[in-house]
Design a protein around this motif. Structure first.
Motif, PDB file in Angstrom:
ATOM      1  N   HIS A  24      -5.595  -7.297   2.255  1.00 55.43           N
ATOM      2  CA  HIS A  24      -4.809  -6.100   1.948  1.00 55.43           C
ATOM      3  C   HIS A  24      -4.972  -5.690   0.482  1.00 55.43           C
ATOM      4  O   HIS A  24      -5.027  -4.499   0.179  1.00 55.43           O
ATOM      5  CB  HIS A  24      -3.340  -6.327   2.317  1.00 55.43           C
ATOM      6  CG  HIS A  24      -3.103  -6.324   3.807  1.00 55.43           C
ATOM      7  ND1 HIS A  24      -1.869  -6.434   4.373  1.00 55.43           N
ATOM      8  CD2 HIS A  24      -3.975  -6.188   4.837  1.00 55.43           C
ATOM      9  CE1 HIS A  24      -1.982  -6.369   5.700  1.00 55.43           C
ATOM     10  NE2 HIS A  24      -3.246  -6.236   5.999  1.00 55.43           N
ATOM     11  N   ASP A  25      -5.071  -6.667  -0.404  1.00 57.01           N
ATOM     12  CA  ASP A  25      -5.306  -6.349  -1.822  1.00 57.01           C
ATOM     13  C   ASP A  25      -6.591  -5.559  -2.007  1.00 57.01           C
ATOM     14  O   ASP A  25      -6.632  -4.591  -2.771  1.00 57.01           O
ATOM     15  CB  ASP A  25      -5.431  -7.634  -2.658  1.00 57.01           C
ATOM     16  CG  ASP A  25      -4.072  -8.206  -3.013  1.00 57.01           C
ATOM     17  OD1 ASP A  25      -3.055  -7.538  -2.742  1.00 57.01           O
ATOM     18  OD2 ASP A  25      -4.034  -9.324  -3.550  1.00 57.01           O
TER      19      ASP A  25
ATOM     20  N   ALA B 151       5.439 -10.041  -0.864  1.00 55.89           N
ATOM     21  CA  ALA B 151       5.296  -8.615  -0.543  1.00 55.89           C
ATOM     22  C   ALA B 151       6.013  -7.757  -1.585  1.00 55.89           C
ATOM     23  O   ALA B 151       5.491  -6.723  -2.016  1.00 55.89           O
ATOM     24  CB  ALA B 151       5.847  -8.330   0.857  1.00 55.89           C
ATOM     25  N   GLU B 152       7.197  -8.195  -1.998  1.00 53.80           N
ATOM     26  CA  GLU B 152       7.906  -7.456  -3.054  1.00 53.80           C
ATOM     27  C   GLU B 152       7.074  -7.424  -4.338  1.00 53.80           C
ATOM     28  O   GLU B 152       6.992  -6.404  -5.016  1.00 53.80           O
ATOM     29  CB  GLU B 152       9.264  -8.094  -3.341  1.00 53.80           C
ATOM     30  CG  GLU B 152      10.330  -7.757  -2.312  1.00 53.80           C
ATOM     31  CD  GLU B 152      11.682  -8.368  -2.665  1.00 53.80           C
ATOM     32  OE1 GLU B 152      11.740  -9.595  -2.867  1.00 53.80           O
ATOM     33  OE2 GLU B 152      12.672  -7.625  -2.739  1.00 53.80           O
TER      34      GLU B 152
ATOM     35  N   ILE C 117      10.599   0.086  -2.206  1.00 52.21           N
ATOM     36  CA  ILE C 117      10.698  -0.503  -0.860  1.00 52.21           C
ATOM     37  C   ILE C 117      11.773   0.183  -0.010  1.00 52.21           C
ATOM     38  O   ILE C 117      11.455   0.730   1.055  1.00 52.21           O
ATOM     39  CB  ILE C 117      10.869  -2.037  -0.932  1.00 52.21           C
ATOM     40  CG1 ILE C 117       9.566  -2.675  -1.436  1.00 52.21           C
ATOM     41  CG2 ILE C 117      11.267  -2.616   0.419  1.00 52.21           C
ATOM     42  CD1 ILE C 117       9.634  -4.165  -1.679  1.00 52.21           C
TER      43      ILE C 117
ATOM     44  N   GLU D   8       3.867  -7.559  -4.643  1.00 50.96           N
ATOM     45  CA  GLU D   8       2.726  -6.652  -4.474  1.00 50.96           C
ATOM     46  C   GLU D   8       3.155  -5.200  -4.677  1.00 50.96           C
ATOM     47  O   GLU D   8       2.456  -4.415  -5.309  1.00 50.96           O
ATOM     48  CB  GLU D   8       2.114  -6.814  -3.072  1.00 50.96           C
ATOM     49  CG  GLU D   8       1.513  -8.184  -2.786  1.00 50.96           C
ATOM     50  CD  GLU D   8       0.070  -8.296  -3.269  1.00 50.96           C
ATOM     51  OE1 GLU D   8      -0.480  -7.320  -3.797  1.00 50.96           O
ATOM     52  OE2 GLU D   8      -0.508  -9.394  -3.116  1.00 50.96           O
ATOM     53  N   VAL D   9       4.308  -4.846  -4.106  1.00 48.91           N
ATOM     54  CA  VAL D   9       4.788  -3.469  -4.269  1.00 48.91           C
ATOM     55  C   VAL D   9       5.162  -3.219  -5.738  1.00 48.91           C
ATOM     56  O   VAL D   9       4.854  -2.161  -6.294  1.00 48.91           O
ATOM     57  CB  VAL D   9       5.996  -3.178  -3.343  1.00 48.91           C
ATOM     58  CG1 VAL D   9       6.483  -1.747  -3.549  1.00 48.91           C
ATOM     59  CG2 VAL D   9       5.625  -3.396  -1.886  1.00 48.91           C
ATOM     60  N   MET D  10       5.803  -4.230  -6.350  1.00 45.67           N
ATOM     61  CA  MET D  10       6.174  -4.110  -7.761  1.00 45.67           C
ATOM     62  C   MET D  10       4.931  -3.868  -8.614  1.00 45.67           C
ATOM     63  O   MET D  10       4.926  -3.022  -9.509  1.00 45.67           O
ATOM     64  CB  MET D  10       6.845  -5.418  -8.195  1.00 45.67           C
ATOM     65  CG  MET D  10       7.911  -5.267  -9.258  1.00 45.67           C
ATOM     66  SD  MET D  10       8.451  -6.907  -9.879  1.00 45.67           S
ATOM     67  CE  MET D  10       8.757  -7.833  -8.378  1.00 45.67           C
TER      68      MET D  10
ATOM     69  N   SER E 100       7.320  -9.201   6.756  1.00 45.14           N
ATOM     70  CA  SER E 100       7.895 -10.433   6.201  1.00 45.14           C
ATOM     71  C   SER E 100       9.401 -10.462   6.434  1.00 45.14           C
ATOM     72  O   SER E 100       9.977 -11.512   6.738  1.00 45.14           O
ATOM     73  CB  SER E 100       7.623 -10.515   4.701  1.00 45.14           C
ATOM     74  OG  SER E 100       6.240 -10.463   4.465  1.00 45.14           O
TER      75      SER E 100
ATOM     76  N   LEU F 174      -1.741 -12.766   8.937  1.00 46.42           N
ATOM     77  CA  LEU F 174      -0.335 -12.950   8.568  1.00 46.42           C
ATOM     78  C   LEU F 174       0.444 -13.465   9.781  1.00 46.42           C
ATOM     79  O   LEU F 174       1.241 -14.413   9.675  1.00 46.42           O
ATOM     80  CB  LEU F 174       0.224 -11.591   8.126  1.00 46.42           C
ATOM     81  CG  LEU F 174       1.360 -11.538   7.125  1.00 46.42           C
ATOM     82  CD1 LEU F 174       1.027 -12.338   5.881  1.00 46.42           C
ATOM     83  CD2 LEU F 174       1.619 -10.080   6.719  1.00 46.42           C
TER      84      LEU F 174
ATOM     85  N   LEU G 104       2.238  -2.456  -7.744  1.00 46.33           N
ATOM     86  CA  LEU G 104       1.783  -1.085  -7.507  1.00 46.33           C
ATOM     87  C   LEU G 104       2.578  -0.112  -8.377  1.00 46.33           C
ATOM     88  O   LEU G 104       2.019   0.848  -8.918  1.00 46.33           O
ATOM     89  CB  LEU G 104       2.015  -0.760  -6.028  1.00 46.33           C
ATOM     90  CG  LEU G 104       1.206   0.363  -5.419  1.00 46.33           C
ATOM     91  CD1 LEU G 104      -0.267   0.048  -5.486  1.00 46.33           C
ATOM     92  CD2 LEU G 104       1.634   0.554  -3.958  1.00 46.33           C
ATOM     93  N   THR G 105       3.870  -0.373  -8.521  1.00 51.11           N
ATOM     94  CA  THR G 105       4.692   0.571  -9.290  1.00 51.11           C
ATOM     95  C   THR G 105       4.513   0.379 -10.806  1.00 51.11           C
ATOM     96  O   THR G 105       4.827   1.287 -11.566  1.00 51.11           O
ATOM     97  CB  THR G 105       6.189   0.477  -8.910  1.00 51.11           C
ATOM     98  OG1 THR G 105       6.624  -0.859  -9.134  1.00 51.11           O
ATOM     99  CG2 THR G 105       6.408   0.802  -7.451  1.00 51.11           C
TER     100      THR G 105
ATOM    101  N   SER H  30       7.161 -15.217   1.782  1.00 46.09           N
ATOM    102  CA  SER H  30       6.442 -14.055   2.283  1.00 46.09           C
ATOM    103  C   SER H  30       7.113 -12.751   1.838  1.00 46.09           C
ATOM    104  O   SER H  30       6.441 -11.793   1.428  1.00 46.09           O
ATOM    105  CB  SER H  30       6.391 -14.171   3.806  1.00 46.09           C
ATOM    106  OG  SER H  30       6.027 -12.971   4.375  1.00 46.09           O
ATOM    107  N   VAL H  31       8.433 -12.715   1.894  1.00 46.54           N
ATOM    108  CA  VAL H  31       9.174 -11.533   1.434  1.00 46.54           C
ATOM    109  C   VAL H  31       8.961 -11.326  -0.066  1.00 46.54           C
ATOM    110  O   VAL H  31       8.677 -10.200  -0.522  1.00 46.54           O
ATOM    111  CB  VAL H  31      10.686 -11.663   1.755  1.00 46.54           C
ATOM    112  CG1 VAL H  31      11.480 -10.555   1.085  1.00 46.54           C
ATOM    113  CG2 VAL H  31      10.927 -11.660   3.261  1.00 46.54           C
TER     114      VAL H  31
ATOM    115  N   VAL I  62      -8.082  -3.654   0.044  1.00 43.74           N
ATOM    116  CA  VAL I  62      -7.899  -2.281   0.522  1.00 43.74           C
ATOM    117  C   VAL I  62      -7.121  -1.473  -0.523  1.00 43.74           C
ATOM    118  O   VAL I  62      -7.509  -0.366  -0.888  1.00 43.74           O
ATOM    119  CB  VAL I  62      -7.138  -2.265   1.874  1.00 43.74           C
ATOM    120  CG1 VAL I  62      -6.719  -0.850   2.247  1.00 43.74           C
ATOM    121  CG2 VAL I  62      -8.011  -2.874   2.974  1.00 43.74           C
ATOM    122  N   VAL I  63      -6.033  -2.066  -1.001  1.00 45.87           N
ATOM    123  CA  VAL I  63      -5.177  -1.369  -1.956  1.00 45.87           C
ATOM    124  C   VAL I  63      -5.931  -1.076  -3.255  1.00 45.87           C
ATOM    125  O   VAL I  63      -5.800  -0.002  -3.835  1.00 45.87           O
ATOM    126  CB  VAL I  63      -3.889  -2.198  -2.217  1.00 45.87           C
ATOM    127  CG1 VAL I  63      -3.141  -1.683  -3.430  1.00 45.87           C
ATOM    128  CG2 VAL I  63      -2.993  -2.175  -0.980  1.00 45.87           C
TER     129      VAL I  63
ATOM    130  N   VAL J  82      -7.029  -3.916   7.147  1.00 45.37           N
ATOM    131  CA  VAL J  82      -5.562  -3.871   7.271  1.00 45.37           C
ATOM    132  C   VAL J  82      -5.137  -4.636   8.524  1.00 45.37           C
ATOM    133  O   VAL J  82      -4.253  -5.497   8.480  1.00 45.37           O
ATOM    134  CB  VAL J  82      -5.049  -2.414   7.339  1.00 45.37           C
ATOM    135  CG1 VAL J  82      -3.573  -2.376   7.732  1.00 45.37           C
ATOM    136  CG2 VAL J  82      -5.249  -1.720   5.998  1.00 45.37           C
TER     137      VAL J  82
END
Lengths: 340, 340
Positions: free
Chosen positions: B99-100, B159-160, A48, B162-164, A133, B132, B166-167, B155-156, B102-103, B125
């Motif tokens: 968004h999921d 989003a974190e 991030i 979701e990124v996690m 967010s 949102l 991905l990694t 919400s934060v 799409v990802v 998107v």
């Protein structure tokens, strides 16, 4: 190529208008905003701050947060709320940039590799969601329902504008009014909110809030119009940007809207082939620019920008003279005259 | 194939646990929430209600908003605020689904063509961004800063998460703890907020809000664990879903985490080839399922879900018996037992 517009009558400056006056006015506050931005994009998930830092750190002008800071100064505000709100505005802006680059399939942003080019679309979508967010959590921390209404409302309008732009893309029938509706929503709404906030934190009368609202909307429209003209201008190359991105993406910006409507049937067939059928060939961009020049489409796009710039300047008429007012007026001149 | 888990000791029911009890409890409120959803996804941009209507209308269980409504009933709430907030929760959820998809590059959602398959990634998107934003404007309309803090904070975290995720994707070294961290954030956080809101609108003491928070987090984790097991289970096909989506996307869910760690070096080579090198061949999915079965990875994933379900049930212990409590407990049983 190159747009020639007469220097504005009755206004003379010793120097080219730039953002430097505004930058000098808000320098201290902006340094705090930058610190707030760095702190608030932190996360236990390393991707991030890495990805967000790439786009937030990379040479943005910080125009929108500077407008919040400048508007707060114009309103004589001496508190601290404008710092968090300016950071919120920048997070918002950055989130839309990340999603825009995914939607447009852009590999470049400000002459540098875009986040989606470096980390892929998935990361850009999701980190964009994080920044959105984070923008919301920053405005909640401000704690004013009035501020929340303005920013949440702006957020809906901006998203609608983005979708609207998508539906006008590749449609040569797009009218000037529709184009204006798109940019008023997707670009100018954030400028509007950014400026309005200055009056709100300072608890100024409605008439001043209204004035800053009008200033924000009109400088925002002027800014986008010039951006759209620059996309086809040689000036762009000197800014490290490529020419014709909008053309390749089939984006119906005002230069195209005007050239299409002023063109003959043969020209319109060309525009339809390039924009609607997506059949773009070598030499098409050069032909497009030649047609826009023949019909004065680029010069007139800048001329429209000049009109909105004039409205923005006049909106500030009710405020007392001073450094803040001068800086905000020069920002308008910059927005318009960077076309040259 | 097929996971066999012994029927839970000491609990007998005349019928299979389902969401029907909860649905019956909140039927009237849910009808209002659905009306609110339809009204608030309106827009002057036709693509927005069109695309949003496709995903919101298409057979979702409305589990999250039902939990808000059920929690509010459990707390004896008789006002109106839970309607808008339940709609807000569903908008939030739908935005992340868009968004999921799409990802993940998913073409299917609940056995139907996904929004991105029908309208393209760009639209998904941007309409996701609209939903949102709409979720945020709904919570601002509620007007409580406490509610705003909870939802903006959630919400934060989502989003974190979701990124996690991905990694951790394609990383066979992902541990059970990391996997749990991901699903606690990306899935369970919205369940948590949805349930907490029930106590907040009813202005109940902190101990009840805390209880609903724990209930929400644990039913959310249980729900996701079972989802992840179902992705490899024959049961899935009867729900009109495909098997092995997570496998093809290289998603490190608990069944894979367990099978990888329990496997020998030869098996681990297989997992690394399929997940890290992205080299998937005919028969790989069948082999993956056979390995998971051999190591009890699917059954133990459901067993873990059963644990979180038990914690969720016990969290409700402090509330008086009644229809609302029964319905929320049956929702836990449903979340766990739909694995069979």
């Amino acid at each position: 190529m190159g747009v020639t517009v007469p220097f504005e009558a009755g206004r003379k400056r010793a120097h080219e208008p730039s953002l430097e006056t505004l930058q000098a006015l808000v320098a201290e506050d902006l340094a705090e905003v930058n610190r707030e931005i760095v702190t608030r994009m932190e996360s236990g998930v390393p991707l991030i701050p890495e990805l967000a830092g790439h786009i937030i750190g990379a040479g943005g002008k910080r125009l929108r947060p500077m407008l919040t800071l400048g508007a707060a100064k114009l309103c004589g505000y001496s508190g601290r709320r404008h710092i968090g709100l300016a950071a919120c505005i920048e997070f918002f802006h950055t989130a839309t940039l990340l999603h825009d680059d995914v939607v447009d399939g852009s590999d470049l942003r400000r002459g540098d590799a875009s986040a989606n080019a470096l980390w892929g679309n998935k990361s850009s979508v999701l980190v964009g969601d994080f920044l959105l967010s984070r923008a919301f959590s920053l405005m909640v921390e401000d704690g004013s329902l009035r501020v929340l209404e303005i920013l949440a409302g702006a957020s809906v309008v901006i998203a609608e504008g983005e979708v609207m732009q998508l539906t006008t893309s590749n449609n040569t029938e797009t009218s000037e009014a529709e184009y204006l509706e798109v940019i008023t929503a997707k670009t100018a709404k954030l400028f509007t909110a950014a400026c309005q906030l200055g009056a709100i934190v300072a608890e100024r009368p409605v008439v001043e809030e209204k004035a800053l609202e009008i200033y924000g909307r009109n400088i925002g429209i002027a800014f986008q119009l010039v951006d759209d003209a620059l996309d086809y201008s040689a000036r762009q190359a000197t800014l490290g940007k490529t020419i014709g991105d909008d053309f390749r993406e089939g984006k119906m910006t005002l230069p195209i809207v005007l050239a299409y409507r002023r063109g003959d049937e043969d020209e319109r067939r060309f525009w339809r082939r390039a924009f609607e059928e997506g059949d773009q060939r070598d030499g098409d961009l050069a032909r497009a620019i030649a047609l826009m020049e023949r019909h004065g489409a680029l010069a007139d796009t800048v001329e429209r920008a000049r009109h909105y710039g004039a409205v923005a300047r006049d909106a500030l008429g009710i405020f007392a003279s001073g450094r803040a007012k001068d800086a905000l007026i020069e920002a308008v001149d910059f927005a318009v005259q960077r076309a040259h």
